[in-house]
Design a protein around this motif. Structure first.
Motif, PDB file in Angstrom:
ATOM      1  N   GLY A 101       0.847  -1.189   0.000  1.00 20.94           N
ATOM      2  CA  GLY A 101       0.000   0.000   0.000  1.00 20.94           C
ATOM      3  C   GLY A 101       0.880   1.235   0.000  1.00 20.94           C
ATOM      4  O   GLY A 101       1.746   1.421  -0.852  1.00 20.94           O
ATOM      5  N   ARG A 102       0.699   2.100   1.008  1.00 20.17           N
ATOM      6  CA  ARG A 102       1.506   3.318   1.124  1.00 20.17           C
ATOM      7  C   ARG A 102       2.608   3.183   2.162  1.00 20.17           C
ATOM      8  O   ARG A 102       3.245   4.175   2.517  1.00 20.17           O
ATOM      9  N   CYS A 103       2.828   2.005   2.651  1.00 18.59           N
ATOM     10  CA  CYS A 103       3.796   1.797   3.731  1.00 18.59           C
ATOM     11  C   CYS A 103       5.087   1.203   3.180  1.00 18.59           C
ATOM     12  O   CYS A 103       5.058   0.202   2.461  1.00 18.59           O
ATOM     13  N   ARG A 104       6.226   1.801   3.557  1.00 14.62           N
ATOM     14  CA  ARG A 104       7.519   1.281   3.176  1.00 14.62           C
ATOM     15  C   ARG A 104       7.896   0.099   4.060  1.00 14.62           C
ATOM     16  O   ARG A 104       7.731   0.138   5.276  1.00 14.62           O
ATOM     17  N   VAL A 105       8.376  -0.953   3.427  1.00 17.51           N
ATOM     18  CA  VAL A 105       8.743  -2.164   4.148  1.00 17.51           C
ATOM     19  C   VAL A 105      10.121  -2.608   3.668  1.00 17.51           C
ATOM     20  O   VAL A 105      10.419  -2.583   2.466  1.00 17.51           O
ATOM     21  N   SER A 106      10.979  -3.011   4.605  1.00 14.67           N
ATOM     22  CA  SER A 106      12.265  -3.600   4.246  1.00 14.67           C
ATOM     23  C   SER A 106      12.473  -4.857   5.065  1.00 14.67           C
ATOM     24  O   SER A 106      12.128  -4.909   6.249  1.00 14.67           O
ATOM     25  N   ILE A 107      13.015  -5.882   4.430  1.00 15.02           N
ATOM     26  CA  ILE A 107      13.215  -7.179   5.070  1.00 15.02           C
ATOM     27  C   ILE A 107      14.605  -7.695   4.718  1.00 15.02           C
ATOM     28  O   ILE A 107      14.978  -7.753   3.540  1.00 15.02           O
ATOM     29  N   LEU A 108      15.390  -8.051   5.724  1.00 17.99           N
ATOM     30  CA  LEU A 108      16.694  -8.670   5.537  1.00 17.99           C
ATOM     31  C   LEU A 108      16.640 -10.077   6.124  1.00 17.99           C
ATOM     32  O   LEU A 108      16.352 -10.249   7.314  1.00 17.99           O
ATOM     33  N   GLN A 109      16.914 -11.074   5.289  1.00 22.46           N
ATOM     34  CA  GLN A 109      16.882 -12.463   5.724  1.00 22.46           C
ATOM     35  C   GLN A 109      18.236 -13.121   5.465  1.00 22.46           C
ATOM     36  O   GLN A 109      18.814 -12.961   4.389  1.00 22.46           O
ATOM     37  N   ARG A 110      18.713 -13.846   6.466  1.00 18.69           N
ATOM     38  CA  ARG A 110      19.937 -14.630   6.336  1.00 18.69           C
ATOM     39  C   ARG A 110      19.624 -16.061   6.746  1.00 18.69           C
ATOM     40  O   ARG A 110      19.063 -16.289   7.810  1.00 18.69           O
ATOM     41  N   SER A 111      19.972 -17.006   5.898  1.00 20.16           N
ATOM     42  CA  SER A 111      19.741 -18.400   6.228  1.00 20.16           C
ATOM     43  C   SER A 111      20.944 -19.235   5.810  1.00 20.16           C
ATOM     44  O   SER A 111      21.759 -18.822   4.982  1.00 20.16           O
ATOM     45  N   ARG A 112      21.045 -20.407   6.375  1.00 17.36           N
ATOM     46  CA  ARG A 112      22.117 -21.355   6.062  1.00 17.36           C
ATOM     47  C   ARG A 112      21.540 -22.751   6.145  1.00 17.36           C
ATOM     48  O   ARG A 112      20.484 -22.982   6.761  1.00 17.36           O
ATOM     49  N   GLY A 113      22.217 -23.696   5.539  1.00 18.04           N
ATOM     50  CA  GLY A 113      21.720 -25.060   5.576  1.00 18.04           C
ATOM     51  C   GLY A 113      22.456 -25.949   4.616  1.00 18.04           C
ATOM     52  O   GLY A 113      23.649 -25.760   4.354  1.00 18.04           O
TER      53      GLY A 113
ATOM     54  N   THR B  17      15.432  -9.562   9.859  1.00 12.71           N
ATOM     55  CA  THR B  17      15.243  -8.198  10.367  1.00 12.71           C
ATOM     56  C   THR B  17      14.204  -7.510   9.493  1.00 12.71           C
ATOM     57  O   THR B  17      14.304  -7.567   8.263  1.00 12.71           O
ATOM     58  N   LYS B  18      13.223  -6.857  10.132  1.00 14.03           N
ATOM     59  CA  LYS B  18      12.145  -6.246   9.357  1.00 14.03           C
ATOM     60  C   LYS B  18      11.849  -4.846   9.857  1.00 14.03           C
ATOM     61  O   LYS B  18      11.860  -4.586  11.073  1.00 14.03           O
ATOM     62  N   ARG B  19      11.627  -3.944   8.914  1.00 14.90           N
ATOM     63  CA  ARG B  19      11.183  -2.587   9.211  1.00 14.90           C
ATOM     64  C   ARG B  19       9.902  -2.328   8.434  1.00 14.90           C
ATOM     65  O   ARG B  19       9.889  -2.401   7.211  1.00 14.90           O
ATOM     66  N   ASP B  20       8.805  -2.060   9.171  1.00 18.96           N
ATOM     67  CA  ASP B  20       7.499  -1.812   8.544  1.00 18.96           C
ATOM     68  C   ASP B  20       7.028  -0.450   9.013  1.00 18.96           C
ATOM     69  O   ASP B  20       6.765  -0.243  10.199  1.00 18.96           O
ATOM     70  N   ALA B  21       6.927   0.502   8.085  1.00 22.24           N
ATOM     71  CA  ALA B  21       6.556   1.869   8.464  1.00 22.24           C
ATOM     72  C   ALA B  21       5.163   1.929   9.073  1.00 22.24           C
ATOM     73  O   ALA B  21       4.877   2.814   9.893  1.00 22.24           O
ATOM     74  N   CYS B  22       4.267   0.996   8.696  1.00 24.55           N
ATOM     75  CA  CYS B  22       2.927   0.960   9.274  1.00 24.55           C
ATOM     76  C   CYS B  22       2.853   0.049  10.496  1.00 24.55           C
ATOM     77  O   CYS B  22       1.829   0.032  11.192  1.00 24.55           O
ATOM     78  N   ASP B  23       3.893  -0.722  10.730  1.00 23.81           N
ATOM     79  CA  ASP B  23       4.029  -1.561  11.922  1.00 23.81           C
ATOM     80  C   ASP B  23       2.872  -2.537  12.090  1.00 23.81           C
ATOM     81  O   ASP B  23       2.518  -2.905  13.205  1.00 23.81           O
ATOM     82  N   ARG B  24       2.278  -2.994  10.970  1.00 30.56           N
ATOM     83  CA  ARG B  24       1.159  -3.919  11.086  1.00 30.56           C
ATOM     84  C   ARG B  24       1.606  -5.290  11.573  1.00 30.56           C
ATOM     85  O   ARG B  24       0.910  -5.934  12.349  1.00 30.56           O
ATOM     86  N   ALA B  25       2.771  -5.731  11.085  1.00 32.77           N
ATOM     87  CA  ALA B  25       3.256  -7.045  11.501  1.00 32.77           C
ATOM     88  C   ALA B  25       4.417  -6.896  12.480  1.00 32.77           C
ATOM     89  O   ALA B  25       5.037  -7.892  12.848  1.00 32.77           O
ATOM     90  N   GLY B  26       4.723  -5.667  12.890  1.00 30.39           N
ATOM     91  CA  GLY B  26       5.812  -5.440  13.825  1.00 30.39           C
ATOM     92  C   GLY B  26       7.136  -5.263  13.124  1.00 30.39           C
ATOM     93  O   GLY B  26       7.382  -5.816  12.061  1.00 30.39           O
ATOM     94  N   SER B  27       8.002  -4.458  13.707  1.00 30.31           N
ATOM     95  CA  SER B  27       9.368  -4.284  13.243  1.00 30.31           C
ATOM     96  C   SER B  27      10.297  -4.926  14.264  1.00 30.31           C
ATOM     97  O   SER B  27      10.065  -4.811  15.473  1.00 30.31           O
ATOM     98  N   TYR B  28      11.339  -5.595  13.781  1.00 26.44           N
ATOM     99  CA  TYR B  28      12.202  -6.318  14.707  1.00 26.44           C
ATOM    100  C   TYR B  28      13.575  -6.513  14.069  1.00 26.44           C
ATOM    101  O   TYR B  28      13.767  -6.301  12.862  1.00 26.44           O
ATOM    102  N   SER B  29      14.552  -6.929  14.894  1.00 28.48           N
ATOM    103  CA  SER B  29      15.919  -7.142  14.445  1.00 28.48           C
ATOM    104  C   SER B  29      16.373  -8.555  14.787  1.00 28.48           C
ATOM    105  O   SER B  29      16.122  -9.049  15.891  1.00 28.48           O
ATOM    106  N   ASP B  30      17.002  -9.196  13.842  1.00 23.25           N
ATOM    107  CA  ASP B  30      17.656 -10.491  14.047  1.00 23.25           C
ATOM    108  C   ASP B  30      16.758 -11.501  14.763  1.00 23.25           C
ATOM    109  O   ASP B  30      17.190 -12.215  15.667  1.00 23.25           O
ATOM    110  N   ARG B  31      15.515 -11.557  14.352  1.00 26.29           N
ATOM    111  CA  ARG B  31      14.613 -12.563  14.898  1.00 26.29           C
ATOM    112  C   ARG B  31      14.913 -13.911  14.252  1.00 26.29           C
ATOM    113  O   ARG B  31      15.244 -13.974  13.068  1.00 26.29           O
ATOM    114  N   ARG B  32      14.831 -14.981  15.021  1.00 32.19           N
ATOM    115  CA  ARG B  32      15.081 -16.291  14.454  1.00 32.19           C
ATOM    116  C   ARG B  32      14.111 -16.559  13.317  1.00 32.19           C
ATOM    117  O   ARG B  32      12.923 -16.255  13.403  1.00 32.19           O
TER     118      ARG B  32
END
Length: 357
Positions: free
Chosen positions: A84-96, A115-130
């Motif tokens: 929509g009108r909300c800026r979202v950024s997502i950084l994902q790191r995985s290994r296997g 790590t996620k940044r959501d300007a509308c914070d609908r799903a929450g913003s967080y850092s280095d979540r498993r």
């Protein structure tokens, strides 16, 4: 190290995939042609947010994939866009673990972070979540491409088999080329070189033309630079340093190439017909990886000398400065593997070098 085999048919490169990709056999290890560091250059225009299921219209993306010979992998992806009108950024790191089955690459993660940044914070913003993504399968395609830096490298296409055929395109960063075929150039008797050519030429003018491989750790010049000495005895010495062959964020590969040997010239009425053919009897290549995590470091090699052809001319700039122009050959069959590092420094794959006084 990426070391699949390739052959040349005319000016076209045909990649020969290892049997592990052709025979459809299941193996735990990744085939040699896929082992290495790959940097993403293209991604679908949309992405489904795993947290909300909403579609994100992407405005930025970065991906980096490391595939190990023992079957380990590391994947890093950054996505930026809007819901929509909300800026979202997502950084994902995985290994296997990675495996191949015919032309299908399967990635089975054993862990990761998000790590996620959501300007509308609908799903929450967080850092280095498993973060524990599911197993994904991709159809693999390998081809040749020319990077923005002028480097001829391998392109890895991954088509997601479980996500509506989304296609990702990566370029090899480290050791992307199979063993280079000998350049099919016969020895040239050439013409008598003009006296005006015998000198030391370099670029840029503020970098002294004194850097060479040496025996210890290589200290590169402060910026991209090159120099060439052409002697009246038909011998040459040539060095070029490129700080990055893989522009953009993530893993960076710098290279210094040093050659010395004999050269031959053809002198024609028109500059476009004049050629310089080099036949090195010594070649040293120093590759330096940075921002690549545990892969950082310096690798030195001495590839066999192969003939290479260039176009050359001597002229003057608009300011009256005398310059030597060296231009890469337009035909891949006339290039050595490292020709681009010695002659591609500006538009049209050429270099303009000033005479050293």
């Amino acid at each position: 190290m990426i070391g699949g085999r390739g052959i040349r048919e005319g000016g076209r490169v045909v990649l020969l995939l290892p049997a592990v990709l052709a025979a459809g056999r299941l193996r735990a290890q990744v085939p040699e042609s896929l082992v290495g560091i790959w940097k993403g250059v293209d991604v679908p225009a949309e992405f489904s947010d795993r947290a909300t299921g909403a579609g994100i219209a992407l405005s930025g993306w970065f991906g980096q994939l490391k595939l190990r010979a023992d079957g380990g992998y590391e994947l890093e992806e950054y996505r930026e866009g809007a819901i929509g009108r909300c800026r979202v950024s997502i950084l994902q790191r995985s290994r296997g673990r990675a495996r191949t089955d015919g032309s299908v690459l399967t990635l089975t993660p054993t862990g990761g972070t998000e790590t996620k940044r959501d300007a509308c914070d609908r799903a929450g913003s967080y850092s280095d979540r498993r973060f524990s993504p599911g197993t994904e399968r991709f159809t693999v395609a390998l081809d040749w491409t020319e990077t923005l830096a002028g480097w001829l490298t391998l392109k890895l296409g991954l088509t997601a088999r479980d996500r509506d055929g989304e296609r990702y395109v990566f370029e090899a960063v480290h050791d992307p080329n199979p063993p280079w075929r000998a350049v099919p150039l016969a020895a040239e008797r050439g013409s008598a070189p003009p006296r005006a050519l015998f000198d030391l030429w370099h670029w840029p003018t503020d970098v002294p033309p004194t850097f060479r491989p040496g025996s210890g750790a290589f200290t590169p010049p402060p910026e991209d630079a090159m120099w060439i000495r052409l002697g009246a005895d038909a011998r040459y010495e040539w060095t070029g340093w490129r700080a990055s062959l893989s522009p953009g964020p993530g893993c960076t590969r710098g290279v210094m190439v040093y050659e010395r040997g004999r050269y031959a010239l053809t002198v024609a009425e028109y500059n476009s017909l004049q050629t310089l053919t080099t036949a090195p009897d010594e070649t040293v290549v120093i590759e330096r990886l940075s921002e690549c995590g545990t892969d950082d470091g310096e690798h030195r090699s001495t590839p066999p000398g192969m003939r290479s052809q260039y176009h050359w001319s001597i002229g003057r700039t608009v300011n009256g400065e005398e310059v030597l122009e060296l231009k890469c050959s337009d035909a891949y069959a006339e290039r050595s593997e490292w020709q681009f590092a010695l002659c591609h420094w500006g538009p049209e794959f050429r270099a303009l070098l000033s005479r050293t006084r």
